[in-house]
Design a protein around this motif. Structure first.
Motif, PDB file in Angstrom:
ATOM      1  N   ASP A 312     -41.127 -53.749 -53.689  1.00  0.00           N
ATOM      2  CA  ASP A 312     -42.097 -53.120 -52.887  1.00  0.00           C
ATOM      3  C   ASP A 312     -41.477 -51.855 -52.207  1.00  0.00           C
ATOM      4  OD1 ASP A 312     -44.531 -52.744 -51.826  1.00  0.00           O
ATOM      5  OD2 ASP A 312     -44.375 -54.600 -50.547  1.00  0.00           O
ATOM      6  N   SER A 313     -41.381 -50.996 -52.912  1.00  0.00           N
ATOM      7  CA  SER A 313     -40.869 -49.541 -52.120  1.00  0.00           C
ATOM      8  C   SER A 313     -41.811 -48.770 -51.820  1.00  0.00           C
ATOM      9  CB  SER A 313     -39.489 -49.119 -53.095  1.00  0.00           C
ATOM     10  OG  SER A 313     -40.100 -48.695 -54.257  1.00  0.00           O
ATOM     11  N   GLY A 314     -43.126 -48.701 -52.258  1.00  0.00           N
ATOM     12  CA  GLY A 314     -43.872 -47.918 -52.117  1.00  0.00           C
ATOM     13  C   GLY A 314     -44.417 -47.856 -50.506  1.00  0.00           C
ATOM     14  N   GLU A 315     -45.133 -46.685 -50.141  1.00  0.00           N
ATOM     15  CA  GLU A 315     -45.178 -46.388 -48.554  1.00  0.00           C
ATOM     16  C   GLU A 315     -46.842 -46.286 -48.414  1.00  0.00           C
ATOM     17  OE1 GLU A 315     -43.347 -46.497 -46.238  1.00  0.00           O
ATOM     18  OE2 GLU A 315     -41.590 -46.967 -47.327  1.00  0.00           O
ATOM     19  N   LYS A 379     -47.213 -44.631 -67.534  1.00  0.00           N
ATOM     20  CA  LYS A 379     -47.606 -44.601 -66.089  1.00  0.00           C
ATOM     21  C   LYS A 379     -48.933 -45.455 -65.855  1.00  0.00           C
ATOM     22  CE  LYS A 379     -45.585 -40.275 -64.789  1.00  0.00           C
ATOM     23  NZ  LYS A 379     -45.736 -38.804 -64.450  1.00  0.00           N
ATOM     24  N   ILE A 380     -49.108 -46.120 -64.655  1.00  0.00           N
ATOM     25  CA  ILE A 380     -50.389 -46.566 -64.343  1.00  0.00           C
ATOM     26  C   ILE A 380     -50.662 -45.629 -62.989  1.00  0.00           C
ATOM     27  CG2 ILE A 380     -51.880 -48.311 -63.603  1.00  0.00           C
ATOM     28  CD1 ILE A 380     -50.245 -50.015 -65.547  1.00  0.00           C
ATOM     29  N   LEU A 381     -51.726 -44.920 -62.924  1.00  0.00           N
ATOM     30  CA  LEU A 381     -52.133 -44.046 -61.718  1.00  0.00           C
ATOM     31  C   LEU A 381     -53.537 -44.537 -61.070  1.00  0.00           C
ATOM     32  CD1 LEU A 381     -51.466 -40.660 -63.262  1.00  0.00           C
ATOM     33  CD2 LEU A 381     -49.593 -42.077 -62.053  1.00  0.00           C
ATOM     34  N   SER A 386     -49.032 -43.025 -58.718  1.00  0.00           N
ATOM     35  CA  SER A 386     -48.475 -44.158 -59.417  1.00  0.00           C
ATOM     36  C   SER A 386     -48.754 -45.319 -58.911  1.00  0.00           C
ATOM     37  CB  SER A 386     -47.002 -44.174 -59.473  1.00  0.00           C
ATOM     38  OG  SER A 386     -46.322 -45.221 -60.180  1.00  0.00           O
ATOM     39  N   ILE A 387     -48.882 -46.739 -59.177  1.00  0.00           N
ATOM     40  CA  ILE A 387     -49.211 -47.733 -58.465  1.00  0.00           C
ATOM     41  C   ILE A 387     -47.981 -48.267 -57.625  1.00  0.00           C
ATOM     42  CG2 ILE A 387     -51.048 -48.674 -59.844  1.00  0.00           C
ATOM     43  CD1 ILE A 387     -49.288 -50.307 -61.297  1.00  0.00           C
ATOM     44  N   LYS A 388     -46.652 -47.715 -58.117  1.00  0.00           N
ATOM     45  CA  LYS A 388     -45.557 -47.930 -57.488  1.00  0.00           C
ATOM     46  C   LYS A 388     -45.412 -47.355 -56.200  1.00  0.00           C
ATOM     47  CE  LYS A 388     -42.905 -49.323 -61.868  1.00  0.00           C
ATOM     48  NZ  LYS A 388     -41.758 -48.806 -62.634  1.00  0.00           N
ATOM     49  N   GLU A 389     -46.222 -46.321 -55.909  1.00  0.00           N
ATOM     50  CA  GLU A 389     -46.121 -45.554 -54.669  1.00  0.00           C
ATOM     51  C   GLU A 389     -47.129 -46.267 -53.618  1.00  0.00           C
ATOM     52  OE1 GLU A 389     -46.928 -41.249 -54.914  1.00  0.00           O
ATOM     53  OE2 GLU A 389     -46.258 -41.098 -56.808  1.00  0.00           O
ATOM     54  N   TYR A 390     -47.729 -47.530 -53.898  1.00  0.00           N
ATOM     55  CA  TYR A 390     -48.528 -48.056 -53.084  1.00  0.00           C
ATOM     56  C   TYR A 390     -47.817 -49.185 -52.596  1.00  0.00           C
ATOM     57  CZ  TYR A 390     -52.425 -45.094 -54.455  1.00  0.00           C
ATOM     58  OH  TYR A 390     -53.158 -43.806 -54.795  1.00  0.00           O
TER      59      TYR A 390
END
Length: 559
Positions: A312-315, A379-381, A386-390
């Motif tokens: 959970d590194s997204g911001e 990727k899943i956007l 990217s969903i990893k950014e959330y």
């Protein structure tokens, strides 16, 4: 352990006081026998008695304080470890729960953590106390009593250390097997209780009973083996202790007869020797706790160190959900690739249905979108990010998932709808029940929303559970609805209720619908057919029927 440093240091200081004052008694007896009694010193005798009582009460009081501190220390440390385990389990990928029986994970959080509690509250401090006691005794008998008698007394120690070493080598693998056997027993018990309906319907109660009995018997045999090893060890220590005392009496008596040793020193020596073997014996017994704790901590930290977590590194937190875009996504369970180069773009407000044969990867796509698992490639956007950014919570809050298999918790229907969120007003829940059609179901219960659910919802029908699940999702008003075959296990009447509710709920919302019943997705704007993890066909219902491909075969089979 930083928050507990002060408590640990203070406990060690108290432990030193207890260990030292506990050893004053034998020396006072030595003074009484050698100086006071021969001189008929009544005032000195009274003073020694009062001094002995003082040290006895002082030792008891300090032991009481020290025990309270160590117990609190143990409980607090275990509380933190268990809390960390809870949090870690929450962020593990679903693969961990698929690969590990629930009983095994439960054992880690309960039995294994409790072993650490025993180590910190009794074992760790106790071992330090035993070591300090041995050290103080050796210093006292060497400096204050007699060096030669000290050497004679300690000559038997190598034999005792050898016996303890043999005991350690024998008991260590047994304790490891005990912990593994207990985890296996708990796992099988959880499996049996969870699948009781299947066991009874297929008349497999006897076989399951025998299986559990076998696991229980295995656990008992390992425990009996540990008892057998202890039964050999303790008498051995007692025999070694008796030999040492007999040797001291013989050598000390010989010196008393030759007037080179006082009776008081011999009596004090015998008392100190008993105190020497007591901590050694205690160390062997605490080795039990130590072995349990080592085995348990190894499993606990193996679980805590597991890298199978969803990072959970997204911001980012703000998600509008304008677009959902799968770009060349691939994913595998181990070596088996389930999703292969999958690409799909969904616009805001669009209703997209995903269909395919069983095992084609439909539900996996949803699990990847919600980050229950992370993709291997591609990727899943969402909104071109990217969903990893959330942040995970922000991502999942945007979606409302209605799964095929409904899980209900112990509590009332109302509790299962709001899931403990006290900010949701009851009026909002009632309104959602009306929209979904759950109100008609609530009328047959005397307490309505306050009707108690037991056994994970086994006292309710599949249709009723599905309506509760649907209401649970709507109450949070998600922008994107994910329907994972929500009507596959329910009756036609309940399906009609849900379909009627869907016609209202889907207005203005993006919807991803996974369905086996093709009649429920005829009106979808786009239907995507998946075969072996790839998109095989796409189009509207009428377009796909005309193509006479996979969708056409599925439609004919159901028609």
């Amino acid at each position: 352990f930083k928050p507990y440093t002060f408590a640990l240091i203070f406990s060690v200081i108290l432990l030193i006081l207890v260990s030292f004052t506990d050893l004053i008694g034998p020396y006072l007896f030595k003074i009484t026998i050698d100086r006071i009694i021969p001189n008929h010193d009544i005032s000195g005798l009274k003073f020694i008695v009062l001094l002995y009582l003082f040290f006895t009460f002082f030792t008891s009081f300090v032991s009481y304080i020290q025990m309270i501190i160590t117990q609190k220390l143990g409980q607090n440390v275990v509380f933190d470890i268990r809390t960390k385990l809870y949090k870690h389990l929450m962020y593990l990928s679903m693969n961990t729960y698929n690969m590990n029986p629930i009983g095994r994970l439960t054992t880690r959080v309960t039995n294994d953590v409790e072993s650490l509690n025993q180590l910190f509250s009794a074992g760790f401090i106790g071992i330090m106390g035993d070591v300090l006691t041995l050290l103080f005794i050796i210093i006292i008998i060497t400096v204050k009593l007699d060096v030669r008698l000290t050497l004679v007394s300690l000559s038997i120690i190598p034999v005792l250390i050898f016996a303890v070493s043999l005991f350690r080598k024998a008991i260590q693998p047994v304790y490891l097997k005990i912990r593994r056997s207990l985890a296996s027993l708990n796992a099988n018990l959880g499996e049996m209780l969870g699948g009781m309906k299947v066991i009874k319907s297929f008349v497999e109660t006897d076989r399951m009973y025998k299986k559990l009995q076998s696991k229980n018997r295995e656990y008992r045999e390992y425990n009996k083996k540990s008892v057998f090893i202890y039964a050999i060890f303790h008498p051995t220590v007692s025999i070694i202790q008796a030999i040492a005392q007999a040797f001291i009496i013989w050598y000390g008596g010989y010196r008393i007869l030759h007037l080179s040793l006082s009776p008081g020193i011999l009596i004090a020596f015998l008392m100190y020797i008993q105190r020497i073997y007591r901590p050694i014996n205690d160390l062997a017994q605490k080795f039990n706790l130590l072995q349990n704790a080592i085995s348990s901590s190894a499993r606990i930290f193996k679980l805590l160190d597991s890298s199978d977590t969803i990072g959970d590194s997204g911001e980012k937190e703000n998600i509008s959900g304008d677009t959902i875009d799968f770009q060349n996504v691939s994913f595998s369970y181990g070596k088996e690739e389930v999703i292969k180069n999958f690409s799909l773009k969904i616009e805001k407000g669009e209703k997209v249905a995903i269909v395919g044969y069983t095992g084609s990867g439909k539900t996996t796509i949803i699990n990847l979108l919600l980050r229950f698992w992370d993709i291997d490639k591609g990727k899943i956007l969402i909104d071109n990010n990217s969903i990893k950014e959330y942040k995970i919570n922000a991502l999942r809050t945007k979606f409302g998932l209605v799964p095929q298999d409904i899980y209900l918790f112990e509590g009332t229907i109302y509790d299962n709808i709001v899931l403990g969120n006290k900010k949701i007003p009851r009026e909002k829940v009632i309104k959602a029940c009306d929209e979904v059609g759950l109100s008609a179901v609530l009328e047959k219960f005397d307490k309505g929303l306050d009707h108690e659910i037991t056994g994970s919802g086994t006292n309710m029908s599949l249709g009723e559970r599905q309506l509760i699940s649907f209401t649970r999702v709507l109450i949070y008003n998600p922008d994107i609805l994910i329907l994972d075959e929500p009507t596959s296990n329910i009756d036609t009447q309940t399906e009609q209720l849900i379909q009627k509710a869907l016609n209202k709920v889907l207005v203005g919302r993006t919807a991803i619908m996974i369905a086996h019943r093709l009649s429920t997705i005829k009106n979808a704007e786009r239907i995507v057919v998946i075969d072996h993890g790839k998109i095989a066909e796409t189009g509207s219902h009428s377009q796909l029927v005309k193509q006479k491909g996979i969708y056409y075969k599925l439609y004919l089979a159901q028609s």
